[in-house]
Structure formats: C-alpha cells, structure tokens
Design an enzyme around this catalytic site. Structure first.
Site, PDB file in Angstrom:
ATOM      1  N   GLU A 235       0.830  -1.207   0.000  1.00 12.39           N
ATOM      2  CA  GLU A 235       0.000   0.000   0.000  1.00 12.39           C
ATOM      3  C   GLU A 235       0.860   1.250   0.000  1.00 12.39           C
ATOM      4  O   GLU A 235       1.831   1.332   0.769  1.00 12.39           O
ATOM      5  CB  GLU A 235      -0.900  -0.023   1.241  1.00 12.39           C
ATOM      6  CG  GLU A 235      -2.307   0.427   0.997  1.00 12.39           C
ATOM      7  CD  GLU A 235      -3.078  -0.473   0.036  1.00 12.39           C
ATOM      8  OE1 GLU A 235      -3.165  -0.119  -1.157  1.00 12.39           O
ATOM      9  OE2 GLU A 235      -3.588  -1.510   0.478  1.00 12.39           O
TER      10      GLU A 235
ATOM     11  N   ASP B 104       2.984   2.109  -4.972  1.00 10.02           N
ATOM     12  CA  ASP B 104       3.011   2.202  -6.448  1.00 10.02           C
ATOM     13  C   ASP B 104       3.667   3.488  -6.934  1.00 10.02           C
ATOM     14  O   ASP B 104       4.491   3.463  -7.844  1.00 10.02           O
ATOM     15  CB  ASP B 104       1.625   1.962  -7.085  1.00 10.02           C
ATOM     16  CG  ASP B 104       0.526   2.903  -6.660  1.00 10.02           C
ATOM     17  OD1 ASP B 104       0.751   3.730  -5.739  1.00 10.02           O
ATOM     18  OD2 ASP B 104      -0.577   2.820  -7.245  1.00 10.02           O
TER      19      ASP B 104
ATOM     20  N   SER C 193     -25.325   8.110 -17.013  1.00  8.62           N
ATOM     21  CA  SER C 193     -25.052   7.037 -16.060  1.00  8.62           C
ATOM     22  C   SER C 193     -26.314   6.734 -15.272  1.00  8.62           C
ATOM     23  O   SER C 193     -27.074   7.643 -14.943  1.00  8.62           O
ATOM     24  CB  SER C 193     -23.943   7.488 -15.105  1.00  8.62           C
ATOM     25  OG  SER C 193     -23.957   6.667 -13.954  1.00  8.62           O
TER      26      SER C 193
ATOM     27  N   GLY D  91     -16.702   5.218  -3.798  1.00 10.03           N
ATOM     28  CA  GLY D  91     -16.038   5.924  -2.706  1.00 10.03           C
ATOM     29  C   GLY D  91     -15.617   5.001  -1.580  1.00 10.03           C
ATOM     30  O   GLY D  91     -15.406   5.441  -0.453  1.00 10.03           O
TER      31      GLY D  91
ATOM     32  N   GLY E 169     -12.952   2.842  -1.833  1.00  9.76           N
ATOM     33  CA  GLY E 169     -11.556   2.421  -1.987  1.00  9.76           C
ATOM     34  C   GLY E 169     -11.412   1.134  -2.784  1.00  9.76           C
ATOM     35  O   GLY E 169     -10.408   0.442  -2.685  1.00  9.76           O
ATOM     36  N   LEU E 170     -12.433   0.796  -3.596  1.00  5.22           N
ATOM     37  CA  LEU E 170     -12.350  -0.418  -4.418  1.00  5.22           C
ATOM     38  C   LEU E 170     -12.198  -0.055  -5.898  1.00  5.22           C
ATOM     39  O   LEU E 170     -12.545  -0.827  -6.787  1.00  5.22           O
ATOM     40  CB  LEU E 170     -13.570  -1.317  -4.182  1.00  5.22           C
ATOM     41  CG  LEU E 170     -13.757  -1.776  -2.728  1.00  5.22           C
ATOM     42  CD1 LEU E 170     -15.024  -2.594  -2.569  1.00  5.22           C
ATOM     43  CD2 LEU E 170     -12.542  -2.585  -2.245  1.00  5.22           C
ATOM     44  N   SER E 171     -11.705   1.159  -6.143  1.00  2.95           N
ATOM     45  CA  SER E 171     -11.364   1.614  -7.493  1.00  2.95           C
ATOM     46  C   SER E 171     -12.548   1.749  -8.435  1.00  2.95           C
ATOM     47  O   SER E 171     -12.481   1.359  -9.608  1.00  2.95           O
ATOM     48  CB  SER E 171     -10.322   0.698  -8.132  1.00  2.95           C
ATOM     49  OG  SER E 171      -9.114   0.886  -7.493  1.00  2.95           O
ATOM     50  N   SER E 172     -13.620   2.343  -7.937  1.00  2.00           N
ATOM     51  CA  SER E 172     -14.727   2.642  -8.845  1.00  2.00           C
ATOM     52  C   SER E 172     -14.254   3.619  -9.931  1.00  2.00           C
ATOM     53  O   SER E 172     -14.713   3.553 -11.071  1.00  2.00           O
ATOM     54  CB  SER E 172     -15.939   3.189  -8.093  1.00  2.00           C
ATOM     55  OG  SER E 172     -15.583   4.311  -7.329  1.00  2.00           O
TER      56      SER E 172
ATOM     57  N   ASP F   6      -4.277   0.732  -9.721  1.00  2.00           N
ATOM     58  CA  ASP F   6      -5.701   0.460  -9.947  1.00  2.00           C
ATOM     59  C   ASP F   6      -5.995   0.240 -11.437  1.00  2.00           C
ATOM     60  O   ASP F   6      -6.703  -0.698 -11.813  1.00  2.00           O
ATOM     61  CB  ASP F   6      -6.556   1.633  -9.431  1.00  2.00           C
ATOM     62  CG  ASP F   6      -6.283   1.941  -7.967  1.00  2.00           C
ATOM     63  OD1 ASP F   6      -5.584   1.137  -7.313  1.00  2.00           O
ATOM     64  OD2 ASP F   6      -6.753   2.982  -7.483  1.00  2.00           O
TER      65      ASP F   6
HETATM   66  C1  GLA Z   1      -5.227   4.577  -4.280  1.00  4.19           C
HETATM   67  C2  GLA Z   1      -4.451   4.943  -5.535  1.00  4.19           C
HETATM   68  C3  GLA Z   1      -3.408   3.868  -5.863  1.00  4.19           C
HETATM   69  C4  GLA Z   1      -2.546   3.520  -4.650  1.00  4.19           C
HETATM   70  C5  GLA Z   1      -3.409   3.290  -3.406  1.00  4.19           C
HETATM   71  C6  GLA Z   1      -2.589   3.134  -2.152  1.00  4.19           C
HETATM   72  O1  GLA Z   1      -6.009   3.450  -4.531  1.00  4.19           O
HETATM   73  O2  GLA Z   1      -5.316   5.120  -6.617  1.00  4.19           O
HETATM   74  O3  GLA Z   1      -2.614   4.297  -6.951  1.00  4.19           O
HETATM   75  O4  GLA Z   1      -1.577   4.497  -4.418  1.00  4.19           O
HETATM   76  O5  GLA Z   1      -4.334   4.346  -3.195  1.00  4.19           O
HETATM   77  O6  GLA Z   1      -1.831   1.963  -2.198  1.00  4.19           O
END
Ligand code: GLA
Length: 363
Positions: free
Chosen positions: A16, A19, A50, A104, A106-109, A154
């Site tokens: 974490e 990157d 949407s 929102g 933290g699962l990369s929506s 992500d």
């Molecule tokens: C978010 C960012 C990623 C990464 C994480 C932390 O998800 O989009 O690029 O930096 O936080 O690991």
C-alpha cells in the site's frame, strides 16, 4: 449498433502506497464491474449518461482547452483526451454507464469507470489498444485531467486482472507475475462505510513527502533505498519524512516476500505480513482511522482468519481479509454484528472472487 465493455474494481492484498514510489503492489481484480454500452454517432461529440447520476453531459472531441468540472464525467472526458494525445483519434459516441462497484469505498470505482470508457471509446473508433496502453492512458487521465496524483496500481489491475489470481506488479518496470490464490480461502472485503474528508489532499501530501524524502536521500525514488541504507541515513530526514519513508521501504520488501509466501501456499506467513502492513500504515504512514482499526481488530478475533488489513488509500473505505472458506458465513455474521454494535453503522461485507480484467461483453 451498440457494443458493451466492462472493467472491474480491485482489492489490494498488500503493498500500500508503494506504487507511486516505484515499488511492488499485489492486487486482484474483483467481481464488481462498471459496464459501458457505446453507440457510434455521426458527429464529433461524446455524450455521457449514467444510471447513478441524474446529470448527463456532452463534450466535443476537438476541445483542446477542456477542463475538469469536478464531476463523475471528468473520468470519461479525461480518458477521451488522453486517448487522443496518445495517438488514438476518436469518433463521436453515446456512452451509457452502469456499475456495481461500491463507490467511494476504496475499491477503485474510478479506475473501473476510466478503463471501461477507455476500452469502449478506443474499440468503437476502430483501435485495438493493448492492456498496458489502456492502463497508461487511464492513469494519465486521472493524474492530468482529474488531478489525483495516484500511481498505476488500480488501472493496471483493472486491465490485467486474472481469474482466481492476484498480480504481483513491479511499478518501476511494469513487469508482473500472476499468482494463483489458494482454493481454500476467500477474499472477504469489509466496508466501514465511512470516508473521511481529508482523503484526496492527504494522499497527494503523502506522495509529496515521499518524493522529498527520496530527493534528500539522493535517489530517484524510495524504491532505491534498502533497509540498510535507510538505517544509516534516515536520521538526517525530518521526523515526518522519516516515518513515511520507513513505511514505504518496509512495505516494498514485505510485499515481495508476502507474494512469495502466498505462491508457496504459506497462508500463515502471508497473514503475518498483512498484519505488519496494517500496523505500518497506522503508525508510520498515518492513513488508517478508528473504523478501519476496529474492523481489523474484530476480524483478527475470528476463527479461520489468516490476515486482515486496511486496503487502498485509507482514511476510511475497506479492509481485506483472507478467510478459510468454511468460516466465511460465521465471519460475516459476527464481524457485521460487532461493528454495528460498536459504531451504530451497518458495514458492507463482500465475499469476492478474483476475476479477469477489462473486456468486451459478447452475448
Ligand atoms: C489509491 C491509488 C493507488 C494507490 C493506493 C494506495 O487506490 O489510486 O494508486 O496508491 O491508493 O496503495
């Protein structure tokens, strides 16, 4: 004629805030998707709608002065511009978007939205774009147009995800290794349902701190600092930079070792690394919060749990838990009840499978 394209969200198992320091990450794409139905238009306009937002938006493809509007549409517009810059000229299209990626959390929506729109726009304009190019274009959109200085994790995993596997990615070389997840465990994600305000600005601030620490240590990025070098020279860094660098340097090493442990089927060791990662994010990187710490503590008290840690940027969002399959129902029941009892909040608990990255939906 319309076509449909899907891109998944992701969960990070370990690695974490590494990157953007050119280190290792170990994410998996998960079975939540954003799907775009795209229909060509005869003009040079892209129209966005949407299921999740009342507003629609149209923009001309030839507007080189376009600016972010601080809306969900920025992700799609940023990707269209970045495709254009990167040698993928586009034709007009209508995009209709739906998603079941929790927003929102933290699962990369956001990455799922960027990647699905990018793939749809490129394909509808006749381009066969590689997964790596697609990930790069989407990262450029997020960094340059949206203004979030995230790393490539992500977008990379949303394009490169593999079924039942996690991806060990070297964010410097972009080489990666696909590691099969043991069939005996499930990825269980616990959503705290909180998102603390400072998330965006604190993220960019952490990144600046890391870049400053690397500069002071005379290296290109914290990836270049070994534990031994850090022990020797860290005293010269300001206190906060020392803490941030300590997390990053430890986490990069931990992630590589953890992936090895998982590949060797050593779930106990992998779980230990997950715990160390959480402690380091809490104490040194200071991106955890009371709700995440509580969720981790509740999970660790359950039987059949190998590891539990916060996942993603932090300041709320989710934890990732590696749970033996026979214990998953009990885990879900007991963690949900205890979290609700302590906070008054009903958490989201998702039992996930690792899935393939972005693709066209063919029926
Ligand atoms: C978010 C960012 C990623 C990464 C994480 C932390 O998800 O989009 O690029 O930096 O936080 O690991």
């Amino acid at each position: 004629m319309s076509r449909s394209f899907s891109a998944p969200g992701r969960v990070n198992l370990i690695g974490e805030h590494t990157d953007y320091n050119e280190g290792f990450v170990f994410p998996a794409a998960i079975g939540f998707f954003t799907t775009v139905e795209i229909t060509p238009r005869p003009d040079r306009t892209v129209h966005l709608e949407s299921e999740h937002y009342p507003d629609t938006f149209s923009f001309p493809l030839d507007d080189s002065d376009a600016r972010a509007r601080h809306s969900w549409t920025d992700y799609a517009q940023g990707v269209a511009l970045a495709l254009h810059h990167s040698g993928y000229p586009l034709t007009g299209a209508n995009l209709s978007i739906r998603s079941d990626v929790p927003m929102g959390a933290g699962l990369s929506s956001s990455a799922a939205l960027e990647v699905s729109c990018g793939l749809a726009l490129a394909a509808a304009s006749g381009h066969a774009i590689s997964r790596l190019d697609l990930a790069r274009v989407c990262l450029e959109a997020e960094n340059e147009f949206v203004g979030m200085r995230c790393g490539i994790m992500d977008q990379f995993v949303s394009t490169h995800g593999r079924e039942d596997s996690a991806i060990l990615l070297d964010c410097r070389s972009l080489e990666y290794r696909v590691i099969h997840l043991p069939a005996s465990v499930r990825l269980v994600i616990c959503n705290t349902m909180v998102k603390h305000q400072l998330a965006g600005s604190a993220y960019n601030e952490r990144r600046r701190d890391c870049e400053a620490a690397a500069r002071q240590m005379g290296v290109r990025s914290l990836r270049d600092v070994t534990a031994a070098m850090f022990a020797e020279s860290s005293a010269a860094l300001p206190a906060r930079a020392q803490l941030r660098a300590r997390h990053v340097i430890g986490e990069i090493e931990r992630t590589e070792r953890a992936a090895e442990a998982l590949a060797a089927g050593d779930l106990t060791l992998f779980g230990r690394y997950m715990h160390e990662s959480h402690e380091s994010l809490r104490e040194a990187y200071e991106v955890s919060c009371a709700e995440l710490d509580l969720m981790v503590e509740l999970a660790r008290a359950q039987p059949g749990v190998h590891g539990s840690r916060m996942t993603g940027a932090g300041f709320g969002g989710c934890t990732i838990n590696l749970v033996d399959a026979p214990y998953v129902n009990q885990f879900r029941r007991e963690v949900a009840a205890a979290y609700r009892e302590a906070t008054g909040i009903i958490p989201g608990i998702y039992v996930c499978r690792a899935v393939e990255g972005a693709h066209e939906i063919t029926t």
